[in-house]
Motif scaffolding. Structure first.
Motif, PDB file in Angstrom:
ATOM      1  N   LEU A 151       0.815  -1.204   0.000  1.00  0.00           N
ATOM      2  CA  LEU A 151       0.000   0.000   0.000  1.00  0.00           C
ATOM      3  C   LEU A 151       0.851   1.258   0.000  1.00  0.00           C
ATOM      4  O   LEU A 151       0.332   2.348  -0.155  1.00  0.00           O
ATOM      5  CB  LEU A 151      -0.928   0.004   1.216  1.00  0.00           C
ATOM      6  CG  LEU A 151      -1.946  -1.144   1.263  1.00  0.00           C
ATOM      7  CD1 LEU A 151      -2.741  -1.086   2.558  1.00  0.00           C
ATOM      8  CD2 LEU A 151      -2.871  -1.089   0.061  1.00  0.00           C
ATOM      9  N   VAL A 152       2.183   1.116   0.195  1.00  0.00           N
ATOM     10  CA  VAL A 152       3.080   2.274   0.264  1.00  0.00           C
ATOM     11  C   VAL A 152       3.803   2.421  -1.068  1.00  0.00           C
ATOM     12  O   VAL A 152       4.422   1.484  -1.560  1.00  0.00           O
ATOM     13  CB  VAL A 152       4.102   2.137   1.411  1.00  0.00           C
ATOM     14  CG1 VAL A 152       5.012   3.357   1.468  1.00  0.00           C
ATOM     15  CG2 VAL A 152       3.400   1.925   2.742  1.00  0.00           C
ATOM     16  N   THR A 153       3.714   3.611  -1.635  1.00  0.00           N
ATOM     17  CA  THR A 153       4.436   3.923  -2.866  1.00  0.00           C
ATOM     18  C   THR A 153       5.192   5.227  -2.664  1.00  0.00           C
ATOM     19  O   THR A 153       4.903   5.983  -1.730  1.00  0.00           O
ATOM     20  CB  THR A 153       3.468   4.065  -4.065  1.00  0.00           C
ATOM     21  OG1 THR A 153       2.503   5.076  -3.768  1.00  0.00           O
ATOM     22  CG2 THR A 153       2.773   2.752  -4.359  1.00  0.00           C
ATOM     23  N   GLN A 154       6.154   5.468  -3.539  1.00  0.00           N
ATOM     24  CA  GLN A 154       6.962   6.691  -3.482  1.00  0.00           C
ATOM     25  C   GLN A 154       6.877   7.417  -4.807  1.00  0.00           C
ATOM     26  O   GLN A 154       6.729   6.791  -5.849  1.00  0.00           O
ATOM     27  CB  GLN A 154       8.439   6.360  -3.239  1.00  0.00           C
ATOM     28  CG  GLN A 154       8.748   5.608  -2.014  1.00  0.00           C
ATOM     29  CD  GLN A 154      10.200   5.137  -2.017  1.00  0.00           C
ATOM     30  OE1 GLN A 154      10.961   5.409  -2.935  1.00  0.00           O
ATOM     31  NE2 GLN A 154      10.573   4.423  -0.979  1.00  0.00           N
ATOM     32  N   ARG A 155       7.006   8.741  -4.722  1.00  0.00           N
ATOM     33  CA  ARG A 155       7.069   9.551  -5.935  1.00  0.00           C
ATOM     34  C   ARG A 155       7.821  10.830  -5.603  1.00  0.00           C
ATOM     35  O   ARG A 155       7.975  11.203  -4.437  1.00  0.00           O
ATOM     36  CB  ARG A 155       5.674   9.870  -6.464  1.00  0.00           C
ATOM     37  CG  ARG A 155       4.833  10.695  -5.509  1.00  0.00           C
ATOM     38  CD  ARG A 155       3.477  11.054  -6.111  1.00  0.00           C
ATOM     39  NE  ARG A 155       2.640  11.740  -5.162  1.00  0.00           N
ATOM     40  CZ  ARG A 155       2.737  13.033  -4.841  1.00  0.00           C
ATOM     41  NH1 ARG A 155       3.657  13.792  -5.417  1.00  0.00           N
ATOM     42  NH2 ARG A 155       1.921  13.582  -3.968  1.00  0.00           N
ATOM     43  N   SER A 156       8.290  11.504  -6.629  1.00  0.00           N
ATOM     44  CA  SER A 156       8.937  12.803  -6.444  1.00  0.00           C
ATOM     45  C   SER A 156       7.869  13.848  -6.149  1.00  0.00           C
ATOM     46  O   SER A 156       6.777  13.808  -6.719  1.00  0.00           O
ATOM     47  CB  SER A 156       9.711  13.209  -7.702  1.00  0.00           C
ATOM     48  OG  SER A 156      10.798  12.352  -7.889  1.00  0.00           O
ATOM     49  N   ALA A 157       8.206  14.778  -5.282  1.00  0.00           N
ATOM     50  CA  ALA A 157       7.283  15.858  -4.955  1.00  0.00           C
ATOM     51  C   ALA A 157       7.087  16.763  -6.159  1.00  0.00           C
ATOM     52  O   ALA A 157       8.001  16.950  -6.970  1.00  0.00           O
ATOM     53  CB  ALA A 157       7.814  16.675  -3.784  1.00  0.00           C
ATOM     54  N   VAL A 158       5.897  17.302  -6.293  1.00  0.00           N
ATOM     55  CA  VAL A 158       5.577  18.291  -7.315  1.00  0.00           C
ATOM     56  C   VAL A 158       5.104  19.555  -6.610  1.00  0.00           C
ATOM     57  O   VAL A 158       4.793  19.549  -5.422  1.00  0.00           O
ATOM     58  CB  VAL A 158       4.501  17.779  -8.305  1.00  0.00           C
ATOM     59  CG1 VAL A 158       5.039  16.595  -9.113  1.00  0.00           C
ATOM     60  CG2 VAL A 158       3.222  17.411  -7.589  1.00  0.00           C
ATOM     61  N   ARG A 159       5.061  20.627  -7.349  1.00  0.00           N
ATOM     62  CA  ARG A 159       4.708  21.944  -6.794  1.00  0.00           C
ATOM     63  C   ARG A 159       3.408  21.901  -5.985  1.00  0.00           C
ATOM     64  O   ARG A 159       3.294  22.532  -4.945  1.00  0.00           O
ATOM     65  CB  ARG A 159       4.622  22.946  -7.933  1.00  0.00           C
ATOM     66  CG  ARG A 159       4.565  24.367  -7.518  1.00  0.00           C
ATOM     67  CD  ARG A 159       4.573  25.276  -8.769  1.00  0.00           C
ATOM     68  NE  ARG A 159       4.566  26.651  -8.390  1.00  0.00           N
ATOM     69  CZ  ARG A 159       5.632  27.414  -8.250  1.00  0.00           C
ATOM     70  NH1 ARG A 159       6.825  26.908  -8.500  1.00  0.00           N
ATOM     71  NH2 ARG A 159       5.530  28.663  -7.889  1.00  0.00           N
ATOM     72  N   ALA A 160       2.445  21.122  -6.442  1.00  0.00           N
ATOM     73  CA  ALA A 160       1.154  21.027  -5.756  1.00  0.00           C
ATOM     74  C   ALA A 160       1.262  20.367  -4.383  1.00  0.00           C
ATOM     75  O   ALA A 160       0.324  20.454  -3.577  1.00  0.00           O
ATOM     76  CB  ALA A 160       0.164  20.261  -6.628  1.00  0.00           C
ATOM     77  N   ASP A 161       2.398  19.728  -4.077  1.00  0.00           N
ATOM     78  CA  ASP A 161       2.599  19.095  -2.770  1.00  0.00           C
ATOM     79  C   ASP A 161       3.021  20.090  -1.686  1.00  0.00           C
ATOM     80  O   ASP A 161       3.060  19.740  -0.509  1.00  0.00           O
ATOM     81  CB  ASP A 161       3.671  17.995  -2.855  1.00  0.00           C
ATOM     82  CG  ASP A 161       3.205  16.793  -3.640  1.00  0.00           C
ATOM     83  OD1 ASP A 161       2.068  16.329  -3.406  1.00  0.00           O
ATOM     84  OD2 ASP A 161       3.977  16.303  -4.494  1.00  0.00           O
ATOM     85  N   ALA A 162       3.351  21.313  -2.075  1.00  0.00           N
ATOM     86  CA  ALA A 162       3.865  22.283  -1.102  1.00  0.00           C
ATOM     87  C   ALA A 162       2.935  22.473   0.105  1.00  0.00           C
ATOM     88  O   ALA A 162       3.410  22.446   1.250  1.00  0.00           O
ATOM     89  CB  ALA A 162       4.189  23.608  -1.780  1.00  0.00           C
ATOM     90  N   PRO A 163       1.619  22.652  -0.061  1.00  0.00           N
ATOM     91  CA  PRO A 163       0.753  22.807   1.120  1.00  0.00           C
ATOM     92  C   PRO A 163       0.772  21.571   2.038  1.00  0.00           C
ATOM     93  O   PRO A 163       0.780  21.707   3.266  1.00  0.00           O
ATOM     94  CB  PRO A 163      -0.642  23.038   0.525  1.00  0.00           C
ATOM     95  CG  PRO A 163      -0.378  23.610  -0.834  1.00  0.00           C
ATOM     96  CD  PRO A 163       0.875  22.911  -1.309  1.00  0.00           C
TER      97      PRO A 163
END
Length: 190
Positions: A5-17
């Motif tokens: 159930l755990v995955t990883q991804r690079s942060a994107v600008r929309a993740d800032a909040p």
């Protein structure tokens, strides 16, 4: 075959909040809008760098935690390269579900990709659970980092001076130096 159930991804600008909420204790003490702008800048920097990554861990499709990975030296006087796993943090409702382990796996993978032989991280001194988690992963204490506002350190240093030195202010010291210089000039130079 069991699905993780755990995955990883690079942060994107929309993740800032999301990151502001996750890391609020560690960010500059400014209004939320400035904190979001800071994190947008950090995300952009990570996208343009081979030595920085900002990883978001998701649990069943929901953002659950994050870590900022950066290649640095162990210290300014020990030039051994390390991958710093900065602010590995998991939202309370997602703890004990493998999210923290996933974030640290991202740090190890990043270090292996770059041929870096050391991982460093930090946890708040009072966070017993975080420190125990890191200790179980073989991360032991190397140094104790202490921090305080400059004004607080100045006040304590002043208070600890011998009584005869406490009253001299910078202005008095500079005036005394100017006076001493004037008295050492030749008579025709004045």
């Amino acid at each position: 075959m069991m699905r993780t159930l755990v995955t990883q991804r690079s942060a994107v600008r929309a993740d800032a909040p999301f990151l502001v909420g996750l890391w609020s204790e560690s960010l500059r003490k400014v209004d939320r809008e400035d904190q979001v702008a800071d994190l947008e800048q950090i995300i952009e920097h990570a996208h343009g760098s081979d030595e920085h990554r900002l990883v978001i861990a998701e649990y069943d499709g929901c953002s659950a935690g994050a870590v900022h990975l950066a290649v640095a030296t162990l210290s300014s006087i020990n030039l051994e390269r390390t991958v710093q796993a900065l602010s590995p943090h998991v939202l309370p409702e997602f703890r004990r579900h493998g999210v923290g382990r996933s974030l640290m796996e991202a740090a190890v993978t990043f270090a292996e990709e770059l041929g870096v032989g050391m991982i460093t991280t930090a946890a708040a001194a009072g966070s017993r659970d975080a420190n125990r988690f890191l200790a179980r992963l073989a991360l032991g204490p190397q140094v104790v980092v202490r921090a305080a506002p400059t004004t607080a350190v100045r006040a304590r240093l002043t208070a600890q001076r011998p009584a005869g030195q406490r009253g001299r202010q910078l202005g008095q010291v500079l005036a005394a130096r100017r006076s001493l210089r004037r008295s050492q000039l030749p008579a025709d130079a004045g």
